[in-house]
Write a protein that holds these residues in place. Sequence first.
Motif, short mmCIF file in Angstrom:
data_model
loop_
_atom_site.label_atom_id
_atom_site.label_comp_id
_atom_site.label_asym_id
_atom_site.label_seq_id
_atom_site.Cartn_x
_atom_site.Cartn_y
_atom_site.Cartn_z
N TRP A 99 4.04 -1.17 1.76
CA TRP A 99 5.07 -1.22 2.80
C TRP A 99 6.18 -2.18 2.41
O TRP A 99 7.36 -1.88 2.55
CB TRP A 99 4.44 -1.64 4.14
N MET A 100 5.79 -3.34 1.89
CA MET A 100 6.80 -4.34 1.52
C MET A 100 7.72 -3.82 0.43
O MET A 100 8.85 -4.27 0.29
CB MET A 100 6.13 -5.65 1.09
N GLY B 247 4.01 -8.04 -4.39
CA GLY B 247 5.26 -8.32 -3.67
C GLY B 247 6.41 -8.34 -4.66
O GLY B 247 6.27 -7.91 -5.81
N LEU B 322 5.66 -12.43 0.87
CA LEU B 322 6.66 -11.88 1.79
C LEU B 322 7.99 -12.51 1.41
O LEU B 322 8.12 -13.74 1.40
CB LEU B 322 6.27 -12.23 3.24
N THR B 326 12.60 -9.05 3.70
CA THR B 326 11.67 -8.12 4.35
C THR B 326 11.26 -8.70 5.71
O THR B 326 10.98 -9.89 5.81
CB THR B 326 10.44 -7.90 3.45
N CYS B 331 6.21 -6.49 8.90
CA CYS B 331 5.04 -6.72 8.06
C CYS B 331 3.78 -6.86 8.91
O CYS B 331 2.75 -6.24 8.63
CB CYS B 331 5.29 -7.99 7.24
N HIS B 425 12.94 -2.08 4.39
CA HIS B 425 11.59 -1.95 4.93
C HIS B 425 10.71 -1.22 3.94
O HIS B 425 11.15 -0.37 3.24
CB HIS B 425 11.59 -1.21 6.25
#
Lengths: 170, 425
Positions: A99-100, B247, B322, B326, B331, B425
Amino acid sequence: MSNIIASTAPKARALTPEEIHEIEHEKTHYPYAQAVGLEALKIVQKYQGWVSDESLLAVAEYLDLAPDELEGVATFFNMIFRRPVGRHVIQFCDSVACWMLGCDSLKGHITSTLGIEYGETTADNMFTLIPVPCLGDCDKAPVLQVGDVVYRNLTPEKIDQIIADLRAQA
Amino acid sequence: MNGPKLPLTKNIEIGRAPFTLAQYQAAGGYVSVTKALAMEPKAVREQVKDSGLGGRGGAGFNTGLKWSFVPEPDGGPRYLVVNGDEMEPGTFKDRLLMEYDPHLLVEGVITSSIAIQASQAYIFLRGEYKAAEKALQQAIKEAYEAGFLGKNIQGSNFSLDLCLHTSAGRYICGEETALINALEGKRANPRFKPPFPQVSGLWGRPTVVNNVETICNVPGIISYGVEWFKSLGINGQTGTRISGVSGRVKNPGCWEMPVGTTFRTLFEDFAGGMLDGYEMKAFLPGGGSTDFLLPEHLDLPMIPGDVAKAGSRLGTSLIMVLDDKTCPIGCIENLMKFFAHESCGWCTPCRDGLPWTEHMMHKLETGTGSMEDIERLEEMTRYMAPGNTFCALAPGAAEPLQSGLKHFRDEFIEHVQHGCKYKQH
Ligand SMILES: Cc1cc2nc3c(=O)[nH]c(=O)nc-3n(C[C@H](O)[C@H](O)[C@H](O)COP(=O)(O)O)c2cc1C
Ligand code: SF4
């Protein structure tokens, strides 16, 4: 009333020799029929593509399990399909690492390309789209899996290519 | 005693086929089996306990101590079950071990089975891991052919069968008692504890459930000794473990490193820091069911106790970063959707609380949330707190939510007032 139910209720089909052979093999790994039940559902699905009522009843009968209990098991596990699926099942990872890295828009791309939402199958029976919990490939996100193959670092262009390749395979 | 510096990954080379049994043996493999067969089982257990090896499945409990709760043999069957269900969001370490060095796991299974005197072992593998399935099938076949599995292993009195079970799905199957139910062919709802599986597990018999990486540590401990294992760790820790990063970092991946390595070393030296144009806002230290930590926590060593003091859990030690572009609310919404979907449905705070939580997060993310929703979300974390549910799924789900409410409070309120400002997103 009871007549109507009896006449429309599904009946067990005959298991194929291949299915029976594999189920018998699983019996050597587990001491109880109940444990073999879940394995048998997987075997049936491998040959038939999904687990129909007729297949479920056949397994229950063969292993002497309560059909209702086996149904409870069949509907619990997300990799047992109780409805027909397309030739290729697209397991789309939409967990947090994907998703990120933008999997929502990729899902949108698949949905608009194939015209199906989660749980649906294309009219030509080629593709079914389902979500899958984190595929454990997060350093190569976004990812999806079809059959044995994991497709990594997805982009809209890659998805177009995957769909074209899978169509060509058929 | 001398031994490898990176015992878990020394045979792994990405892109190359895993070692065959012959190659694996030439690299020092299966020594621990021969050694353990010549030892008292209790001595094997003691060595694993003294090594300080903690479970790598998320809770970090001392493995040898866990084994010590298994009662003495009574002639009936006893089981070792390897948890290869890896589905914790952001976790991708067991996949590496199973796909690239399956013999290490098979050796670990045999040596661990000798320690607890198991007669049957199962590897519970998540169904999607097809490459791991193929690699393990081949390794198990080779091990049978070489007399490392089956009757009278290496001419001893010890016999062991190993079965590879591929799961039919669901995150909850990773919870060890749910896993046992799944192996028995039942719906995978967790079981009440006590009794613990070590006493009454699979088919009511003594059963040890351990994570893949935990079991992969056992061959080294027995082959090279406790002192060697202790020398591998840093910051007062023993052994190595696989940590990783996902990430928007330069070089996402997972690597073996000394236990006790800091998050900063992992994030900067291994993963190369953030991609240009991005900053770290926060990170989940060990899977989706851990509390967010902040950049200021990067200097913490990856030790369960130290991470707990900072208000989180080390979990699987694969961190998810994160970034500043974002949306944290989105999240958390994604995480709540995951947990709501994966709830087994047994108890109310989880079955009903999580979909409600997801719904409120969705409202906030789409600009229709209220201050009352934020209060209600706080309330939810209390309903899902440890002790209120049957297993650790719901308390785990509460962790990113409660820490998110703490660290990103302003952003929650901004979402109520102005909606979501993030584009990516
Ligand atoms: C919802 C849930 C999912 C879990 N999933 C996994 C998993 O996929 N793999 C794993 O090793 N442990 C998982 N665990 C932890 C196991 O219950 C268990 O603690 C672990 O397998 C014990 O192994 P260890 O002592 O070697 O760490 C999960 C726990 C919960 C509550
Ligand atoms: S906390 Fe959730 S997953 Fe665990 S037993 Fe309860 S309903 Fe099932």
